[in-house]
Design a protein around this motif. Structure first.
Motif, PDB file in Angstrom:
ATOM      1  N   ALA A 218       0.586  -1.220  -0.077  1.00 61.65           N
ATOM      2  CA  ALA A 218      -0.177  -0.047  -0.163  1.00 61.65           C
ATOM      3  C   ALA A 218       1.075   1.152  -0.348  1.00 61.65           C
ATOM      4  CB  ALA A 218      -1.149  -0.092   1.254  1.00 61.65           C
ATOM      5  N   TYR A 219       2.192   1.320   0.933  1.00 64.49           N
ATOM      6  CA  TYR A 219       2.709   2.409   1.177  1.00 64.49           C
ATOM      7  C   TYR A 219       2.792   2.404   0.071  1.00 64.49           C
ATOM      8  CZ  TYR A 219       7.031   0.490   3.141  1.00 64.49           C
ATOM      9  OH  TYR A 219       8.369  -0.379   3.819  1.00 64.49           O
ATOM     10  N   ILE A 220       4.214   1.816  -0.733  1.00 62.86           N
ATOM     11  CA  ILE A 220       5.090   1.358  -2.092  1.00 62.86           C
ATOM     12  C   ILE A 220       4.230   1.839  -3.038  1.00 62.86           C
ATOM     13  CG2 ILE A 220       5.814   0.051  -3.995  1.00 62.86           C
ATOM     14  CD1 ILE A 220       7.306  -1.727  -1.935  1.00 62.86           C
ATOM     15  N   THR A 221       2.448   1.883  -3.589  1.00 72.60           N
ATOM     16  CA  THR A 221       2.044   2.518  -4.513  1.00 72.60           C
ATOM     17  C   THR A 221       1.476   3.611  -4.622  1.00 72.60           C
ATOM     18  OG1 THR A 221       0.895  -0.406  -4.518  1.00 72.60           O
ATOM     19  CG2 THR A 221      -0.621   1.999  -5.537  1.00 72.60           C
ATOM     20  N   LYS A 222       1.422   4.211  -2.821  1.00 66.10           N
ATOM     21  CA  LYS A 222       0.266   5.493  -2.496  1.00 66.10           C
ATOM     22  C   LYS A 222       1.822   6.310  -2.713  1.00 66.10           C
ATOM     23  CE  LYS A 222      -1.326   7.834   1.145  1.00 66.10           C
ATOM     24  NZ  LYS A 222      -2.031   8.332   2.728  1.00 66.10           N
TER      25      LYS A 222
END
Length: 410
Positions: free
Chosen positions: A250-254
């Motif tokens: 989630a944080y990689i994509t965001k």
């Protein structure tokens, strides 16, 4: 360094890598044992036992590896506990670049709530394989790597970035190896030494991470410093498949989307200046006889090799006299007589990190082995064969698909 600090009455445990460092122990195992023990007799040449029974060759090779490197491994095991900010992956885990893809690579770092892109320098020229996952990395020397561990920056001239557009649809019989050899020859002609190559275009969206990693792995062979595939949805699916945590995904994509680093390969507005390759033009090929950039279509391999035999000594020539092109030399092996000539196969190894982690070519090799066994084919007893899967995952799917036994028989 810890000894020096201790002599100065300091705390030696304060000496640790400044940036995260991962050490993967590979390239130390040798193929001393394969198939059956034997003695090879050649004119003026005696080679000792080079192989053993199929069933225990892996264990025997690993035992020898530990025996040869015992002191080194003991030191590294101590280091894995003594140093902070350092991970050591034990021997037998796989090839460093595949372990990096499956396990080590962060893609985006989360440091106490601060996010930044993952990057990498490694002490192997094929470190560039990680570029296929969207982590910018390349190979450096040992001194440079040690300097980075101590927090020193790498000084370099800002490299030119060359865009390389992939489009079209490859033929269903084309492998990633065919594509990478075609790319290697093309980029050698373009001239990308010392440059970064960024791949883009709708063709990239058709390539798996394994295929992208194969192309990025061969970066040293076409002379570039790095061969970068920006992160896209396929990259994120790979991270999920290899067990990265949902909150990490989630944080990689965001972060990547917020920073403008997430790629849509079908969006031409994101395209850089470029050269290009139509994947539909790629044909089955090999390379050689001496350099990876000397691509040869498989359909022309026989005539090319025959012309190389008589050509002037060089990258594409051996300067063998015409009357010796068909010369056959007899030799004794395990009490039987065989003959060798120009072009005879004496080593058959699937060990290169370029190929040993790509499911399509590894399973392709397994299916070929299965067909060979079904048709009653076998390997000449004097040919030294070996298989080195890129990781435990590769070994797993070769066994699970039912081809490992056939590969072992060969």
């Amino acid at each position: 360094m810890r000894d020096a600090v201790m002599k100065l009455d300091g705390d030696p445990e304060k000496i640790n890598p400044v940036c995260p460092a991962d050490l993967v122990i590979d390239h130390s195992i040798q193929v001393d044992f394969n198939r059956k023990s034997c003695v090879i007799l050649l004119p003026d040449l005696l080679m000792g036992p080079v192989s053993s029974t199929r069933s225990d060759s892996l264990q025997k090779n690993q035992d020898l590896e530990f025996d040869r490197n015992r002191e080194r491994f003991q030191f590294l095991k101590w280091g894995s506990k003594a140093f902070k900010n350092m991970r050591i992956i034990p021997p037998g885990s796989g090839i460093v670049h595949q372990v990096n893809l499956e396990y080590l690579a962060r893609v985006v770092f989360n440091y106490d709530g601060f996010f930044y892109p993952d990057s990498l320098v490694g002490t192997d020229s094929h470190t560039t394989m990680i570029d296929g996952l969207g982590v910018l990395g390349w190979g450096v020397g040992g001194i440079e790597a040690e300097a980075v561990m101590l927090g020193q920056p790498i000084s370099m001239v800002l490299p030119e970035v060359v865009g390389y557009k992939l489009y079209g649809t490859p033929d269903k019989l084309i492998t990633s190896t065919d594509i990478v050899l075609t790319v290697t020859k093309h980029l050698r002609q373009v001239g990308v030494v010392g440059k970064f190559v960024e791949f883009f275009g709708p063709g990239v969206a058709q390539l798996s991470i394994a295929d992208r990693a194969t192309i990025a792995n061969m970066c040293p062979e076409y002379g570039a410093t790095a061969a970068f595939f920006p992160v896209d949805d396929i990259s994120m699916k790979y991270l999920e498949q290899t067990g990265r945590e949902p909150e990490t995904l989630a944080y990689i994509t965001k972060y990547l989307k917020a920073a403008g680093l997430f790629r849509d390969y079908n969006n031409i507005a994101q395209d850089p200046d470029f050269t290009q390759l139509d994947l539909g033009t790629v044909v089955p090929c090999c390379s050689g006889p001496k350099r990876p950039q000397d691509k040869i279509p498989v359909s022309e391999m026989k005539t090319d090799f025959e012309s190389c035999l008589g050509a002037k000594q060089g990258f594409k020539g051996f300067q063998v006299a015409p009357e010796r092109h068909s010369t056959m030399v007899p030799f004794q092996f395990s009490g039987k007589e065989y003959t060798l000539g120009h072009g005879s196969v004496v080593i058959a190894a699937i060990t290169s990190c370029t190929n040993t982690s790509n499911p399509s070519v590894m399973l392709g090799a397994g299916l070929l082995a299965k067909k060979a066994i079904e048709y009653g084919l076998s390997v000449k007893p004097y040919i030294k064969t070996s298989l080195s899967p890129g990781s435990g995952v590769v070994t797993y799917y070769l066994k699970k698909s039912g081809v490992m036994d056939c590969m072992s028989q060969l």
